[in-house]
Design a protein around this motif. Structure first.
Motif, short mmCIF file in Angstrom:
data_model
loop_
_atom_site.label_atom_id
_atom_site.label_comp_id
_atom_site.label_asym_id
_atom_site.label_seq_id
_atom_site.Cartn_x
_atom_site.Cartn_y
_atom_site.Cartn_z
N TYR A 170 -11.39 -3.07 6.47
CA TYR A 170 -10.23 -3.92 6.09
C TYR A 170 -10.62 -4.75 4.79
CZ TYR A 170 -8.87 -3.19 11.16
OH TYR A 170 -8.27 -2.66 11.99
N PRO A 171 -9.43 -5.27 4.11
CA PRO A 171 -9.53 -6.04 2.81
C PRO A 171 -10.27 -7.28 3.27
CG PRO A 171 -7.37 -5.15 3.06
CD PRO A 171 -8.16 -4.85 4.09
N ASN A 172 -11.14 -7.91 2.47
CA ASN A 172 -11.73 -9.15 2.52
C ASN A 172 -11.77 -10.15 1.40
OD1 ASN A 172 -14.48 -8.58 1.29
ND2 ASN A 172 -14.47 -7.12 3.05
N ASP A 173 -12.57 -11.01 1.61
CA ASP A 173 -12.57 -12.06 0.53
C ASP A 173 -13.56 -11.87 -0.59
OD1 ASP A 173 -15.19 -12.78 1.80
OD2 ASP A 173 -14.48 -15.01 2.02
N THR A 174 -13.95 -10.60 -0.32
CA THR A 174 -15.16 -10.26 -1.70
C THR A 174 -14.41 -9.03 -2.38
OG1 THR A 174 -15.90 -8.39 -0.32
CG2 THR A 174 -17.00 -10.48 0.03
N TRP A 175 -13.08 -8.93 -2.05
CA TRP A 175 -12.36 -7.71 -2.91
C TRP A 175 -12.05 -8.15 -4.21
CZ3 TRP A 175 -8.23 -4.06 -0.46
CH2 TRP A 175 -8.81 -3.08 0.19
N THR A 176 -12.17 -7.16 -5.20
CA THR A 176 -11.87 -7.31 -6.36
C THR A 176 -10.51 -6.29 -6.62
OG1 THR A 176 -13.16 -5.43 -7.37
CG2 THR A 176 -14.32 -7.75 -7.03
N TRP A 177 -10.18 -6.49 -7.83
CA TRP A 177 -8.88 -5.65 -7.99
C TRP A 177 -9.26 -4.16 -8.00
CZ3 TRP A 177 -3.72 -6.20 -8.39
CH2 TRP A 177 -3.23 -5.15 -8.94
N ASP A 178 -10.48 -3.85 -8.50
CA ASP A 178 -11.08 -2.43 -8.38
C ASP A 178 -11.06 -1.93 -6.85
OD1 ASP A 178 -11.19 -2.02 -11.14
OD2 ASP A 178 -13.40 -2.77 -10.91
N ASP A 179 -11.39 -2.88 -6.06
CA ASP A 179 -11.73 -2.71 -4.55
C ASP A 179 -10.27 -2.39 -4.14
OD1 ASP A 179 -14.44 -2.88 -4.25
OD2 ASP A 179 -14.01 -5.07 -4.37
N LEU A 180 -9.21 -2.94 -4.52
CA LEU A 180 -7.80 -2.79 -4.09
C LEU A 180 -7.23 -1.63 -4.38
CD1 LEU A 180 -4.98 -5.23 -3.80
CD2 LEU A 180 -4.52 -3.14 -5.25
N LEU A 181 -7.62 -1.27 -5.72
CA LEU A 181 -6.94 0.08 -6.07
C LEU A 181 -7.57 1.29 -5.65
CD1 LEU A 181 -5.58 1.63 -8.31
CD2 LEU A 181 -7.27 1.36 -10.08
N GLU A 182 -9.12 1.18 -5.28
CA GLU A 182 -9.77 2.32 -4.61
C GLU A 182 -9.15 2.42 -3.26
OE1 GLU A 182 -14.41 3.48 -3.06
OE2 GLU A 182 -13.85 1.65 -4.55
N ALA A 183 -8.92 1.34 -2.70
CA ALA A 183 -8.56 1.58 -1.27
C ALA A 183 -6.92 2.13 -1.28
CB ALA A 183 -8.48 0.20 -0.36
N ALA A 184 -6.15 1.69 -2.30
CA ALA A 184 -4.92 1.96 -2.32
C ALA A 184 -4.77 3.52 -2.73
CB ALA A 184 -4.11 1.27 -3.64
N LYS A 185 -5.73 4.08 -3.29
CA LYS A 185 -5.53 5.62 -3.73
C LYS A 185 -6.03 6.30 -2.44
CE LYS A 185 -7.30 5.34 -8.67
NZ LYS A 185 -8.31 5.48 -9.31
N ALA A 186 -7.08 5.68 -1.68
CA ALA A 186 -7.51 6.41 -0.31
C ALA A 186 -6.19 6.41 0.68
CB ALA A 186 -8.77 5.52 0.18
N LEU A 187 -5.71 5.54 0.60
CA LEU A 187 -4.46 5.22 1.66
C LEU A 187 -3.24 5.79 1.35
CD1 LEU A 187 -5.03 1.43 2.19
CD2 LEU A 187 -5.15 2.87 4.16
N THR A 188 -3.16 6.42 0.19
CA THR A 188 -1.78 7.22 -0.36
C THR A 188 -1.97 8.59 0.31
OG1 THR A 188 -1.48 5.84 -2.32
CG2 THR A 188 -0.23 7.94 -2.29
N ASP A 189 -1.03 8.86 1.00
CA ASP A 189 -0.72 10.06 1.58
C ASP A 189 0.62 10.82 1.29
OD1 ASP A 189 -0.78 12.71 3.24
OD2 ASP A 189 -1.73 11.78 4.77
N GLU A 190 1.03 11.45 0.21
CA GLU A 190 2.18 11.97 -0.26
C GLU A 190 2.93 12.94 0.94
OE1 GLU A 190 2.09 14.08 -3.94
OE2 GLU A 190 0.99 12.44 -5.03
N GLU A 191 2.13 13.64 1.80
CA GLU A 191 2.79 14.51 2.60
C GLU A 191 3.40 13.61 3.81
OE1 GLU A 191 -0.05 17.09 4.27
OE2 GLU A 191 -0.26 18.47 2.44
N LYS A 192 2.57 12.46 4.12
CA LYS A 192 3.37 11.72 5.08
C LYS A 192 4.18 10.52 4.64
CE LYS A 192 -0.66 11.93 8.22
NZ LYS A 192 -1.76 11.20 8.93
N GLY A 193 4.28 10.55 3.28
CA GLY A 193 5.08 9.46 2.44
C GLY A 193 4.57 8.19 2.62
N VAL A 194 3.22 8.11 2.82
CA VAL A 194 2.78 6.55 2.80
C VAL A 194 1.97 6.37 1.46
CG1 VAL A 194 0.75 5.29 3.84
CG2 VAL A 194 2.07 6.99 5.15
N HIS A 195 2.27 5.06 1.07
CA HIS A 195 1.69 4.83 -0.24
C HIS A 195 0.79 3.49 0.17
CE1 HIS A 195 5.59 6.24 -1.45
NE2 HIS A 195 5.11 6.76 -2.51
#
Length: 416
Positions: free
Chosen positions: A161-186
């Motif tokens: 889960y996100p935490n207080d150490t996260w940088t913008w790069d951490d957010l972007l990396e997680a967003a890429k991993a979480l995006t699933d076009e087949e399921k329509g999840v961003h």
């Protein structure tokens, strides 16, 4: 003898009249109006008045409710006719207009005379209600911004889960991993419909600014402002981890988040009641602080209690305003589910919703910056929003939108 009694009676009446006059000057035996717009807070406000009257039984407070969509229209009309309520709620977008036109009372001298300690209030919130070097309000409550996330989607993707150490790069990396076009999840929603909760924060965290502290300059020619916007914009147009602007115009980002189609979003503390009442989000989501960019930052906004400059009962009004921002009143607000501005009284608010990490919003208050305002906030805020939307739909680049915003905003500010 009768003459002596008559003289004595006149003297006694004179003393009583003098006492009555002094009492009035001290704010006693007064009736004041207190205007507000949120019916959900009505009972809490009644309780506050009852508590206030334990100390000041001779000051009567009449509550005056006006729905928000009519509130400032009514106040503007009242100001024209010298009929403003003695005490009323004020927000950031309208504050400078009222302060610059001498419709509300500066309170610095009263703060000094009564030794009111301002340390418990967030600095950003105090700054929101300062104009031309003067303070005009004591804070009532506030909103800050956090990173809301879907625990279930993170678990499915086997991500921490996100935490207080996260940088913008951490957010972007997680967003890429979480995006699933087949399921329509961003992975995230880079929406712009609420500037306070969205792109204002990437601008500030990137060391940019929306408007200068003296309210005279736009920040949209600052490279750091433009870069902060660009990073948020690129979540859609470069990385493909967010729904498009058109999609979020059809179905709001919040609705997508509430149905598990968006894994993360920037959102304000004022959304807590909605996420708490939604069965899906109550069970599956949580919140943490925003990621660090050049720094961690966010917009703080909150209400202030102000005194009408033409009030006939300024002493009584001040006593009430001072009470409303006291530790006692703040605790009562916290227990009613509102984030009080007074540091150290928010425990009850945090404990009222243990399902979410509400401490995150208190932590964000410590790195907050005032909601950007000027005398005519609505004029340039509309220009910002219209041109940001053009950048989000691809009609303009972020640089082109920023150039137009800066030019138009500077023109407005020069005429204020």
């Amino acid at each position: 003898m009768k003459k002596a009694l008559l003289v004595l009676s006149v003297l006694i009446l004179g003393v009583l009249a003098a006492c009555s006059s002094n009492s009035s000057e001290d704010g006693d035996n007064a009736t004041i109006k207190y205007a507000y717009w949120d019916k959900n807070q009505e009972q809490m406000l009644k309780d506050l008045v009852e508590e206030f009257n334990k100390e000041y039984p001779d000051i009567k407070v009449n509550l005056e409710l006006t729905p928000y969509d009519q509130y400032f229209t009514k106040l503007d009309a009242a100001a024209t006719g010298d009929g403003l309520p003695d005490v009323f709620w004020m927000n950031g977008p309208n504050f400078v207009k009222y302060a610059s036109n001498n419709m509300i009372e500066p309170i610095d001298e009263r703060i000094k005379e009564d030794s009111v300690d301002l340390a418990p209030y967030p600095e950003g919130l105090l700054g929101l209600y300062q104009y031309d070097g003067k303070s005009y309000a004591l804070p009532k409550d506030y909103d800050t911004i956090g990173l809301w996330y879907n625990k279930a989607l993170f678990d499915e993707a086997d991500l921490e889960y996100p935490n207080d150490t996260w940088t913008w790069d951490d957010l972007l990396e997680a967003a890429k991993a979480l995006t699933d076009e087949e399921k329509g999840v961003h992975g995230i929603a880079a929406y712009i419909q609420d500037a306070q909760a969205s792109y204002y924060n990437t601008i500030l965290a990137n060391d940019g600014f929306i408007i200068s502290e003296d309210k005279k300059e736009s920040g949209f020619d600052d490279p750091k402002t433009i870069e902060g916007l660009q990073l948020y914009h690129d979540l859609i147009h470069v990385h493909g981890v967010s729904p498009t602007h058109a999609q979020m115009e059809t179905t709001t980002a919040t609705s997508m988040f509430e149905s598990g189609k968006v894994a993360m979003m920037f959102q304000a503390s004022y959304m807590i009641p909605q996420f708490k009442s939604n069965e899906y989000t109550l069970e599956n989501v949580d919140v943490t602080v925003l990621p660090i960019m050049n720094k961690r930052s966010n917009v703080i906004h909150g209400l202030g209690n102000v005194i009408a400059s033409n009030s006939d009962n300024k002493d009584a009004a001040w006593k009430f305003v001072k009470f409303l921002s006291s530790e006692k009143a703040a605790t009562m607000q916290a227990e009613a589910g509102i984030i009080p501005a007074y540091e150290g009284t928010q425990k009850a608010w945090v404990e009222a919703t243990p399902e979410f990490n509400l401490q995150a919003f208190l932590d964000m208050a410590e790195v907050s910056e005032p909601y950007p305002v000027s005398k005519d906030t609505s004029k340039w805020a509309t220009i910002i929003q219209d041109n940001i939307a053009k950048a989000w739909t691809g009609q303009l680049t972020v640089e082109e939108a920023s150039e137009i915003i800066n030019e138009e905003m500077e023109r407005i500010l020069a005429n204020e």
